[in-house]
Scaffold this active site. Structure first.
Site, short mmCIF file in Angstrom:
data_model
loop_
_atom_site.label_atom_id
_atom_site.label_comp_id
_atom_site.label_asym_id
_atom_site.label_seq_id
_atom_site.Cartn_x
_atom_site.Cartn_y
_atom_site.Cartn_z
N LYS A 80 0.86 -1.18 0.00
CA LYS A 80 0.00 0.00 0.00
C LYS A 80 0.90 1.23 0.00
O LYS A 80 2.07 1.17 0.39
CB LYS A 80 -0.91 0.01 1.24
CG LYS A 80 -2.18 0.81 1.08
CD LYS A 80 -3.24 0.07 0.29
CE LYS A 80 -4.54 0.83 0.28
NZ LYS A 80 -5.61 0.10 -0.41
N GLY A 177 -20.44 6.99 5.13
CA GLY A 177 -19.49 7.35 4.10
C GLY A 177 -20.10 7.10 2.73
O GLY A 177 -20.63 6.02 2.47
N GLY A 179 -18.67 7.76 -0.60
CA GLY A 179 -17.77 7.94 -1.72
C GLY A 179 -18.24 7.15 -2.93
O GLY A 179 -19.38 6.67 -2.99
N VAL A 181 -17.55 4.14 -4.11
CA VAL A 181 -17.96 2.76 -3.88
C VAL A 181 -19.30 2.73 -3.17
O VAL A 181 -20.22 1.99 -3.55
CB VAL A 181 -16.91 2.00 -3.06
CG1 VAL A 181 -17.42 0.59 -2.72
CG2 VAL A 181 -15.59 1.90 -3.82
N ALA A 182 -19.43 3.54 -2.12
CA ALA A 182 -20.66 3.53 -1.34
C ALA A 182 -21.86 4.00 -2.16
O ALA A 182 -22.98 3.51 -1.96
CB ALA A 182 -20.50 4.40 -0.10
N TYR A 183 -21.65 4.93 -3.07
CA TYR A 183 -22.76 5.37 -3.92
C TYR A 183 -23.29 4.20 -4.74
O TYR A 183 -24.50 3.97 -4.82
CB TYR A 183 -22.33 6.51 -4.85
CG TYR A 183 -23.44 6.96 -5.78
CD1 TYR A 183 -24.38 7.90 -5.37
CD2 TYR A 183 -23.55 6.42 -7.06
CE1 TYR A 183 -25.42 8.29 -6.22
CE2 TYR A 183 -24.58 6.80 -7.91
CZ TYR A 183 -25.51 7.74 -7.48
OH TYR A 183 -26.54 8.10 -8.31
#
Length: 346
Positions: A80, A177, A179, A181-183
């Protein structure tokens, strides 16, 4: 600044501190383990309060990628990177090209990709200086929809294990949250008939989800106290902790955030409380799975990538069953599965 004696260090193979005076780049690259292949994991851009916070974050995330890639049965090790700074002010082509030069110097021991506050466009600027990046435009592209699909299927797997069926109609889900992905996750959940309760520090993101998916907006701190069936942490990590666990009423915790447990012992606390936890690096592996198919000699195949992502449902079902059979917390079973694969190979 201590590094080697941190618990999170966990025998990392390489930790590289990168800087470039002209562009203002300050970054850290962590390579945890390359037994299964070159380390692969995204680059996160974040305005850390202290350098030590960035070190802590990159070490945890890097180790998580080792386990994530193993359980997803990918020929990748774990790594990472983090770039330190305010995404609203530090982004520039010079910054990302400087970071790309540092990636090039590692000679392929680590491949980067997009993550929090990093877009595929940013990755393309890194690509001007190195081939050691994945998730490129015109190839696998944005991995967010695949992470969302895997997370959605993970929620269904958890609900199946807990209730004996996958029907999410009327199921109350709190999403923390909102963002990219969450949308997409909210879209899947809405289409499945779930009732959404959402929060984010970005008011525009909240308004968009409320408008598009008939969600109910709640205050940032209120998200833990809701009487819901599923709590989906999709922001930064460590939101499952000593303070929040007593407040969480959901019987399932399943979201796309990394490092959701503040400490490993919190997984045991959840089990004792009767809460089914979907280990984060298992449920959110869809993005890295999609990126893997970019590396195939025959070229990227979205259908094959999607089929592999759909396997997250079965992997979680196996972990949940082993958890019951062996009377161990799900995060422990997931770690054991990852270590088995790392030791024995794919």
């Amino acid at each position: 600044m201590a590094v080697f004696n941190q618990v999170e260090f966990d025998n990392h193979e390489q930790v590289v501190f990168c800087s470039d005076e002209k562009s203002g780049l300050k970054a850290i690259i962590a390579v945890h383990n390359t037994k299964l292949g070159p380390a692969v994991g995204g680059c996160r851009l974040w305005d850390y309060a202290e350098d030590q916070d960035a070190v802590y974050d990159v070490l945890r995330l890097s180790k998580g990628m080792t386990y994530k890639n193993a359980v997803a049965r990918l020929p990748f090790g774990g790594g990472k990177s983090v770039i330190i700074g305010d995404a609203k002010t530090v982004k520039s082509e010079a910054l990302f090209r400087a970071f790309g030069k540092h990636l090039e110097r590692l000679g392929g021991s680590y491949y980067s990709a997009e993550d929090v506050n990093i877009t595929t466009g940013d990755v393309m600027m890194m690509h001007k200086e190195t081939n050691y990046v994945l998730g490129l435009e015109g190839k696998s592209g944005n991995p967010s929809p695949f992470t969302a699909l895997g997370t959605f299927l993970g929620i269904k797997a958890a609900y199946q294990h807990k209730h004996g069926h996958q029907d999410l109609s009327g199921v109350k889900v709190s999403v923390q949250g909102l963002g990219a992905v969450a949308y997409s996750l909210c879209k899947y959940l809405h289409e499945a008939g779930a009732q959404l309760f959402v929060t984010d520090i970005n008011e525009a993101s909240v308004a968009r989800v409320v408008n598009d998916f008939n969600a109910t907006a709640v205050a940032i701190d209120e998200i833990y106290d809701l009487d819901v069936d599923v709590y989906a942490p999709c922001a930064l990590g460590a939101t499952v902790n000593d303070e929040t666990i007593p407040r969480i009423k959901a019987s399932i915790i399943a979201g796309c955030a990394n490092n959701q447990l503040a400490e490993p012992r919190h997984g045991d606390v959840l089990r004792e409380k009767g809460v089914l936890y979907a280990p984060d690096y298992v449920i959110n592996a869809g993005g890295i799975i999609n990126v893997y198919y970019e590396t195939k000699p025959e070229g990227y195949d979205e259908a094959l990538a999607t089929k592999h992502v759909e396997g997250i449902f079965d992997t979680l079902a196996e972990i949940f069953k082993r958890s019951d059979d062996e009377q161990k917390s799900t995060h422990v079973i997931a770690d054991e599965l990852a270590l088995e694969i790392i030791e024995n190979g794919l």
